[in-house]
Motif scaffolding. Structure first.
Motif, PDB file in Angstrom:
ATOM      1  N   ARG A 230       0.824  -1.212   0.000  1.00 30.82           N
ATOM      2  CA  ARG A 230       0.000   0.000   0.000  1.00 30.82           C
ATOM      3  C   ARG A 230       0.862   1.267   0.000  1.00 30.82           C
ATOM      4  NH1 ARG A 230      -1.952  -0.501   4.685  1.00 30.82           N
ATOM      5  NH2 ARG A 230      -0.768   1.165   5.684  1.00 30.82           N
ATOM      6  N   ILE A 231       1.938   1.256   0.776  1.00 31.76           N
ATOM      7  CA  ILE A 231       2.817   2.423   0.846  1.00 31.76           C
ATOM      8  C   ILE A 231       3.505   2.674  -0.493  1.00 31.76           C
ATOM      9  CG2 ILE A 231       4.959   3.294   1.891  1.00 31.76           C
ATOM     10  CD1 ILE A 231       3.995   1.921   4.511  1.00 31.76           C
ATOM     11  N   LEU A 232       3.949   1.610  -1.149  1.00 34.89           N
ATOM     12  CA  LEU A 232       4.600   1.772  -2.456  1.00 34.89           C
ATOM     13  C   LEU A 232       3.635   2.353  -3.483  1.00 34.89           C
ATOM     14  CD1 LEU A 232       6.781  -1.455  -2.862  1.00 34.89           C
ATOM     15  CD2 LEU A 232       7.504   0.827  -2.146  1.00 34.89           C
ATOM     16  N   ILE A 233       2.379   1.963  -3.400  1.00 34.78           N
ATOM     17  CA  ILE A 233       1.378   2.475  -4.344  1.00 34.78           C
ATOM     18  C   ILE A 233       1.025   3.929  -4.028  1.00 34.78           C
ATOM     19  CG2 ILE A 233      -1.018   2.229  -5.139  1.00 34.78           C
ATOM     20  CD1 ILE A 233      -0.678  -0.819  -4.529  1.00 34.78           C
ATOM     21  N   GLU A 234       0.759   4.211  -2.754  1.00 36.25           N
ATOM     22  CA  GLU A 234       0.255   5.530  -2.361  1.00 36.25           C
ATOM     23  C   GLU A 234       1.348   6.589  -2.238  1.00 36.25           C
ATOM     24  OE1 GLU A 234      -1.873   4.916   1.270  1.00 36.25           O
ATOM     25  OE2 GLU A 234      -3.515   3.804   0.309  1.00 36.25           O
ATOM     26  N   LYS A 235       2.524   6.190  -1.749  1.00 34.96           N
ATOM     27  CA  LYS A 235       3.568   7.187  -1.469  1.00 34.96           C
ATOM     28  C   LYS A 235       4.661   7.223  -2.538  1.00 34.96           C
ATOM     29  CE  LYS A 235       1.820   8.349   2.575  1.00 34.96           C
ATOM     30  NZ  LYS A 235       2.526   8.023   3.823  1.00 34.96           N
ATOM     31  N   ALA A 236       4.967   6.061  -3.117  1.00 30.49           N
ATOM     32  CA  ALA A 236       6.032   6.021  -4.130  1.00 30.49           C
ATOM     33  C   ALA A 236       5.463   6.008  -5.543  1.00 30.49           C
ATOM     34  CB  ALA A 236       6.918   4.795  -3.906  1.00 30.49           C
ATOM     35  N   ASN A 237       4.148   6.058  -5.661  1.00 31.51           N
ATOM     36  CA  ASN A 237       3.461   6.146  -6.968  1.00 31.51           C
ATOM     37  C   ASN A 237       3.848   5.011  -7.914  1.00 31.51           C
ATOM     38  OD1 ASN A 237       2.077   8.625  -6.382  1.00 31.51           O
ATOM     39  ND2 ASN A 237       4.036   9.683  -6.649  1.00 31.51           N
ATOM     40  N   LEU A 238       3.930   3.802  -7.370  1.00 31.37           N
ATOM     41  CA  LEU A 238       4.229   2.640  -8.203  1.00 31.37           C
ATOM     42  C   LEU A 238       2.943   1.977  -8.665  1.00 31.37           C
ATOM     43  CD1 LEU A 238       7.230   1.110  -6.240  1.00 31.37           C
ATOM     44  CD2 LEU A 238       7.315   2.410  -8.369  1.00 31.37           C
ATOM     45  N   ASP A 239       3.018   1.287  -9.784  1.00 27.74           N
ATOM     46  CA  ASP A 239       1.854   0.661 -10.392  1.00 27.74           C
ATOM     47  C   ASP A 239       1.505  -0.628  -9.647  1.00 27.74           C
ATOM     48  OD1 ASP A 239      -0.072  -0.510 -12.027  1.00 27.74           O
ATOM     49  OD2 ASP A 239       0.913   0.138 -13.878  1.00 27.74           O
ATOM     50  N   GLU A 240       0.266  -0.711  -9.184  1.00 27.86           N
ATOM     51  CA  GLU A 240      -0.182  -1.860  -8.392  1.00 27.86           C
ATOM     52  C   GLU A 240      -0.022  -3.174  -9.144  1.00 27.86           C
ATOM     53  OE1 GLU A 240      -4.167  -3.382  -5.936  1.00 27.86           O
ATOM     54  OE2 GLU A 240      -4.197  -1.479  -7.050  1.00 27.86           O
ATOM     55  N   LYS A 241      -0.184  -3.146 -10.458  1.00 28.73           N
ATOM     56  CA  LYS A 241      -0.136  -4.402 -11.224  1.00 28.73           C
ATOM     57  C   LYS A 241       1.249  -5.040 -11.222  1.00 28.73           C
ATOM     58  CE  LYS A 241       0.777  -2.868 -16.014  1.00 28.73           C
ATOM     59  NZ  LYS A 241       1.094  -1.441 -15.771  1.00 28.73           N
ATOM     60  N   ASN A 242       2.280  -4.260 -10.867  1.00 22.01           N
ATOM     61  CA  ASN A 242       3.639  -4.796 -10.816  1.00 22.01           C
ATOM     62  C   ASN A 242       4.026  -5.312  -9.426  1.00 22.01           C
ATOM     63  OD1 ASN A 242       4.140  -4.187 -13.506  1.00 22.01           O
ATOM     64  ND2 ASN A 242       4.901  -2.133 -13.042  1.00 22.01           N
ATOM     65  N   ILE A 243       3.107  -5.234  -8.466  1.00 25.16           N
ATOM     66  CA  ILE A 243       3.452  -5.550  -7.073  1.00 25.16           C
ATOM     67  C   ILE A 243       2.673  -6.771  -6.588  1.00 25.16           C
ATOM     68  CG2 ILE A 243       3.614  -4.650  -4.722  1.00 25.16           C
ATOM     69  CD1 ILE A 243       3.475  -1.826  -5.903  1.00 25.16           C
ATOM     70  N   THR A 244       3.402  -7.709  -5.996  1.00 27.34           N
ATOM     71  CA  THR A 244       2.803  -8.926  -5.434  1.00 27.34           C
ATOM     72  C   THR A 244       3.253  -9.086  -3.986  1.00 27.34           C
ATOM     73  OG1 THR A 244       2.923 -10.024  -7.591  1.00 27.34           O
ATOM     74  CG2 THR A 244       2.589 -11.432  -5.655  1.00 27.34           C
ATOM     75  N   THR A 245       2.315  -9.363  -3.100  1.00 25.00           N
ATOM     76  CA  THR A 245       2.675  -9.629  -1.703  1.00 25.00           C
ATOM     77  C   THR A 245       2.914 -11.116  -1.503  1.00 25.00           C
ATOM     78  OG1 THR A 245       1.447  -7.736  -0.829  1.00 25.00           O
ATOM     79  CG2 THR A 245       1.903  -9.530   0.697  1.00 25.00           C
ATOM     80  N   ILE A 246       4.071 -11.435  -0.937  1.00 22.62           N
ATOM     81  CA  ILE A 246       4.394 -12.819  -0.554  1.00 22.62           C
ATOM     82  C   ILE A 246       4.849 -12.780   0.905  1.00 22.62           C
ATOM     83  CG2 ILE A 246       5.786 -14.867  -0.991  1.00 22.62           C
ATOM     84  CD1 ILE A 246       6.204 -13.938  -3.844  1.00 22.62           C
ATOM     85  N   TYR A 247       4.074 -13.371   1.773  1.00 21.23           N
ATOM     86  CA  TYR A 247       4.461 -13.409   3.183  1.00 21.23           C
ATOM     87  C   TYR A 247       5.720 -14.244   3.364  1.00 21.23           C
ATOM     88  CZ  TYR A 247       0.025 -11.302   4.622  1.00 21.23           C
ATOM     89  OH  TYR A 247      -1.030 -10.448   4.813  1.00 21.23           O
ATOM     90  N   ASN A 248       6.593 -13.775   4.248  1.00 23.98           N
ATOM     91  CA  ASN A 248       7.832 -14.493   4.535  1.00 23.98           C
ATOM     92  C   ASN A 248       7.556 -15.862   5.147  1.00 23.98           C
ATOM     93  OD1 ASN A 248       9.621 -12.498   3.676  1.00 23.98           O
ATOM     94  ND2 ASN A 248       9.557 -11.433   5.635  1.00 23.98           N
ATOM     95  N   THR A 249       8.532 -16.720   5.068  1.00 21.45           N
ATOM     96  CA  THR A 249       8.541 -17.969   5.809  1.00 21.45           C
ATOM     97  C   THR A 249       9.889 -18.094   6.497  1.00 21.45           C
ATOM     98  OG1 THR A 249       8.060 -20.345   5.662  1.00 21.45           O
ATOM     99  CG2 THR A 249       9.435 -19.400   3.910  1.00 21.45           C
ATOM    100  N   ILE A 250      10.048 -19.119   7.283  1.00 21.72           N
ATOM    101  CA  ILE A 250      11.323 -19.286   8.013  1.00 21.72           C
ATOM    102  C   ILE A 250      11.671 -20.768   8.094  1.00 21.72           C
ATOM    103  CG2 ILE A 250      11.217 -17.171   9.387  1.00 21.72           C
ATOM    104  CD1 ILE A 250      10.294 -20.358  11.114  1.00 21.72           C
ATOM    105  N   GLU A 251      12.918 -21.047   8.433  1.00 22.42           N
ATOM    106  CA  GLU A 251      13.327 -22.407   8.755  1.00 22.42           C
ATOM    107  C   GLU A 251      12.840 -22.699  10.172  1.00 22.42           C
ATOM    108  OE1 GLU A 251      14.808 -24.690   7.056  1.00 22.42           O
ATOM    109  OE2 GLU A 251      15.565 -23.634   5.281  1.00 22.42           O
ATOM    110  N   ASP A 252      12.013 -23.729  10.345  1.00 16.54           N
ATOM    111  CA  ASP A 252      11.466 -24.005  11.665  1.00 16.54           C
ATOM    112  C   ASP A 252      12.222 -25.101  12.413  1.00 16.54           C
ATOM    113  OD1 ASP A 252      10.674 -26.125  10.155  1.00 16.54           O
ATOM    114  OD2 ASP A 252       8.531 -25.938  10.554  1.00 16.54           O
ATOM    115  N   SER A 253      13.438 -25.378  11.954  1.00 18.29           N
ATOM    116  CA  SER A 253      14.313 -26.318  12.663  1.00 18.29           C
ATOM    117  C   SER A 253      15.753 -25.833  12.519  1.00 18.29           C
ATOM    118  CB  SER A 253      14.165 -27.735  12.103  1.00 18.29           C
ATOM    119  OG  SER A 253      14.564 -27.772  10.748  1.00 18.29           O
TER     120      SER A 253
END
Length: 359
Positions: A140-163
């Motif tokens: 949202r910040i990249l779209i609203e504040k940095a004026n980037l095109d939403e169609k180029n942005i994808t959210t991927i939640y992080n993961t971690i090594e759980d061992s």
């Protein structure tokens, strides 16, 4: 695919851990190369036989250093036959975009922080390339504040090594657990925006009410000496323990009862995910990114920035109510497996890589 992961450094921070995670996940079927100014995690890259190239500190605005970095990245790209440069820092992305003008390499950027400044630089660096954000707030910040095109942005939640294979634990923590203390920890760089001074206040006020609770801070950073002085001056040495930076946090979490996150700004911090994977509740500031991980009263609690009283209140609540603690602990594991699983993380990255290469 031949992929170059590039970042300012490879220390023990969350961004660097993400790069290490990606390197491990994609190393089996692809050629992976990493470039940075170095850091402790380069040792981990070496263990999995991933080549690391050194670049010059990208904080330098010296034109000669900028030119040298461009030449270094260009040479890596040509020599390693790189298909994709996946950058994790604004300046390395900008440099990579310039290199892409002289090669056939494609550039992708991951935005880890919910940025608050340098929006023009962000626009120049990230415009017209695929961007991954680690949270919806960062998007949202990249779209609203940095004026980037939403169609180029994808959210991927992080993961971690759980061992983790490294079993060594600081003897001070082992001693506290052996004596039956309830352990509350913050795991972060020791910098002001991580709320480390608030952590000290929370510890001071909580231990005044309950001497069965001890506090540990895992991390390193520029404020470390100052924290040591405060702890010594206020005679808190038997209440707060500074354990230093660790590279086997998953093992440490087996001895920790609650994790605090007192930060003022984040992207999608890895510490809550590490805690959730081990069933450890998290009490955190209600800020962008973090509030997409911590669901209030489900897998932890959200409080206002600098709200020392609320941090203390929820610590004591979890300490005193074992039924509630067990409910939240079980939710931690369920939410981690459903929302932050490794399979989803890999699939979404593969989709973006294949799309940019038209394969």
């Amino acid at each position: 695919m031949n992929i170059l992961y590039i970042n300012r450094g490879m220390g023990l921070g969350g961004v660097e851990k993400c790069i290490l995670q990606l390197s491990k996940l994609f190393n089996k079927d692809n050629k992976i190369v990493v470039a940075s100014m170095g850091g402790k995690l380069t040792n981990e890259l070496e263990k999995i036989k991933i080549k690391h190239y050194n670049i010059i500190n990208t904080d330098s605005k010296n034109p000669l250093n900028i030119l040298k970095n461009l030449i270094i990245i260009y040479k890596i790209t040509k020599y390693e036959k790189i298909d994709i440069i996946h950058s994790h820092h604004r300046m390395t992305t900008l440099l990579s975009k310039i290199v892409s003008k002289f090669t056939s390499v494609k550039v992708i950027h991951t935005q880890h922080l919910c940025i608050e400044d340098k929006f023009k630089l962000t626009n120049i660096s990230l415009k017209n390339i695929p961007v991954i954000t680690v949270s919806e707030a960062a998007k949202r910040i990249l779209i609203e504040k940095a004026n980037l095109d939403e169609k180029n942005i994808t959210t991927i939640y992080n993961t971690i090594e759980d061992s983790c294979d490294k079993m060594e634990i600081d003897s001070r923590l082992l001693d506290l657990k052996q004596k039956g203390y309830f352990i509350v920890a913050q795991i972060s760089r020791i910098v002001d925006y991580k709320g480390v001074y608030d952590f000290i206040e929370v510890a001071k006020k909580t231990t005044l009410e309950n001497e069965s609770i001890k506090f540990v801070l895992l991390g390193d950073g520029p404020e470390l000496d100052n924290l040591k002085n405060i702890i010594k001056a206020e005679k808190l040495e038997e209440k707060i323990y500074l354990l230093g930076a660790k590279d086997n946090i998953i093992q440490y979490l087996k001895y920790i009862d609650i994790v605090l996150l007192c930060s003022y700004i984040e992207g999608l911090p890895l510490t809550p995910l590490e805690a959730f994977s081990q069933g450890v509740p998290v009490i955190a500031t209600d800020i962008d990114g973090t509030n997409e991980e911590v669901i209030d009263s489900k897998n932890g609690y959200l409080v206002k920035i600098k709200d020392v009283y609320s941090f203390k209140k929820y610590i004591l609540k979890l300490y005193n109510d074992q039924t509630n603690y067990s409910y939240i602990s079980n939710n931690c594991i369920k939410i981690f497996k459903n929302k932050f699983n490794k399979e989803n993380y890999i699939k979404k990255h593969i989709d973006i890589y294949k799309n940019i290469l038209n394969i």
